[in-house]
Design a protein around this motif. Structure first.
Motif, PDB file in Angstrom:
ATOM      1  N   PHE A 117      -8.942   8.897  -0.198  1.00  0.00           N
ATOM      2  CA  PHE A 117      -9.025   8.690   1.259  1.00  0.00           C
ATOM      3  C   PHE A 117      -9.232   7.214   1.578  1.00  0.00           C
ATOM      4  CE2 PHE A 117     -10.531  13.268   1.770  1.00  0.00           C
ATOM      5  CZ  PHE A 117      -9.346  13.687   2.322  1.00  0.00           C
ATOM      6  N   GLU A 118     -10.050   6.558   0.774  1.00  0.00           N
ATOM      7  CA  GLU A 118     -10.318   5.135   1.008  1.00  0.00           C
ATOM      8  C   GLU A 118      -9.059   4.290   0.818  1.00  0.00           C
ATOM      9  OE1 GLU A 118     -13.632   3.072   1.440  1.00  0.00           O
ATOM     10  OE2 GLU A 118     -13.519   4.823   2.696  1.00  0.00           O
ATOM     11  N   ARG A 119      -8.188   4.744  -0.069  1.00  0.00           N
ATOM     12  CA  ARG A 119      -6.967   3.964  -0.343  1.00  0.00           C
ATOM     13  C   ARG A 119      -5.812   4.351   0.574  1.00  0.00           C
ATOM     14  NH1 ARG A 119      -7.422   3.910  -6.918  1.00  0.00           N
ATOM     15  NH2 ARG A 119      -9.025   2.313  -7.007  1.00  0.00           N
ATOM     16  N   ASP A 120      -5.896   5.536   1.172  1.00  0.00           N
ATOM     17  CA  ASP A 120      -4.825   6.026   2.058  1.00  0.00           C
ATOM     18  C   ASP A 120      -4.922   5.424   3.444  1.00  0.00           C
ATOM     19  OD1 ASP A 120      -3.785   7.686   0.228  1.00  0.00           O
ATOM     20  OD2 ASP A 120      -4.563   9.548   1.076  1.00  0.00           O
ATOM     21  N   GLY A 121      -3.871   5.665   4.217  1.00  0.00           N
ATOM     22  CA  GLY A 121      -3.961   5.555   5.669  1.00  0.00           C
ATOM     23  C   GLY A 121      -3.749   4.189   6.265  1.00  0.00           C
ATOM     24  N   GLU A 122      -3.431   3.195   5.444  1.00  0.00           N
ATOM     25  CA  GLU A 122      -3.147   1.895   6.045  1.00  0.00           C
ATOM     26  C   GLU A 122      -1.663   1.825   6.366  1.00  0.00           C
ATOM     27  OE1 GLU A 122      -5.049  -1.665   5.429  1.00  0.00           O
ATOM     28  OE2 GLU A 122      -6.273  -0.977   3.775  1.00  0.00           O
ATOM     29  N   ALA A 123      -1.324   2.190   7.611  1.00  0.00           N
ATOM     30  CA  ALA A 123       0.083   2.249   7.994  1.00  0.00           C
ATOM     31  C   ALA A 123       0.719   0.859   7.911  1.00  0.00           C
ATOM     32  CB  ALA A 123       0.212   2.809   9.387  1.00  0.00           C
ATOM     33  N   GLU A 124       0.015  -0.119   8.394  1.00  0.00           N
ATOM     34  CA  GLU A 124       0.485  -1.497   8.252  1.00  0.00           C
ATOM     35  C   GLU A 124      -0.717  -2.415   8.298  1.00  0.00           C
ATOM     36  OE1 GLU A 124       2.316  -3.289  11.886  1.00  0.00           O
ATOM     37  OE2 GLU A 124       2.238  -1.238  12.592  1.00  0.00           O
TER      38      GLU A 124
END
Lengths: 153, 77
Positions: free
Chosen positions: A143-150
């Protein structure tokens, strides 16, 4: 702020290593339980399992000590609150929910299995413990590494 | 509520103030990733963080965040 990024990356690395070494340590212990359960008496295999349990246990203790020192370092830094900000708390909660569901499903599966095979209680507890500990930590890191769309400037 | 319902003008207002994500994160005491996920509508911030962001960008909170598709859906400008 680069310090914060560095600390977050260090925490993710430490949690990943903790989870993986715990998996090897307890997994080897579980393998020992299984060989005992199946009355498998190949001495070299049992000796290898015992060795793996001992070595991975020591490595796990070493990593735990380093993680404890890391958490002391974080507590002493001005970034302690930043590292446990609300996104981190949100990700922790999601990881715990994930592990809880995984453990529930595993319990249901093992309950069904016991209709055919009588599993020793300590093996069941060890499997559930491995799933709970490892899945919580690894899912949190994911979760900490996911989710950075840009990444903006 | 899902993150999809909550619109924001964080990127636009951040650019207006020449803030990087890291600088804004430092100003409000969160990680850069938190700013990134709010900006990209992956994560809904708490009221406290929303107010801190609005204060850092010197705008009322309703100018920064708005609901999409319904009452109060238009961002004030």
């Amino acid at each position: 702020m680069a310090d914060v990024e560095q600390l977050v990356a260090q925490r993710n690395r430490a949690l990943t290593w903790l989870a993986l070494v715990f998996l090897v340590w307890q997994g080897a212990w579980l393998a020992g339980d299984i060989t005992e359960f199946l009355a498998y008496e190949e001495r070299s295999v049992n000796a290898a399992i015992d060795m793996l349990v001992a070595v991975s246990g020591l490595v796990f203790a070493g990593i735990m000590y380093r993680y404890w020192r890391f958490s002391k370092k974080v507590e002493a830094s001005p970034h302690a609150d930043t590292l446990s900000d609300e996104l981190t708390a949100h990700n922790e909660a999601k990881a715990v929910r994930f592990a809880f569901m995984l453990v529930l499903i595993s319990m249901a599966v093992m309950l069904a299995v016991t209709a055919f095979i009588e599993l020793p209680g300590h093996m069941v507890v060890r499997i559930l413990m491995i799933l709970a500990v490892v899945s919580t930590q690894l899912r949190f890191v994911m979760f900490e590494r996911d989710g950075e769309a840009e990444v903006g400037g | 509520m899902t993150a999809g319902n909550l619109g924001n003008r964080l990127k636009e207002l951040r650019a207006r103030h020449n803030f990087t994500q890291a600088q804004l994160a430092e100003a409000v005491g969160v990680t850069r990733k938190t700013i990134n996920t709010v900006e990209n509508r992956v994560f809904i911030p708490s009221t406290v963080l929303a107010l801190k962001l609005a204060a850092a960008l010197q705008v009322p909170v309703e100018e920064l965040f708005y609901l999409e598709g319904g009452e109060g859906s238009t961002p004030s400008s």
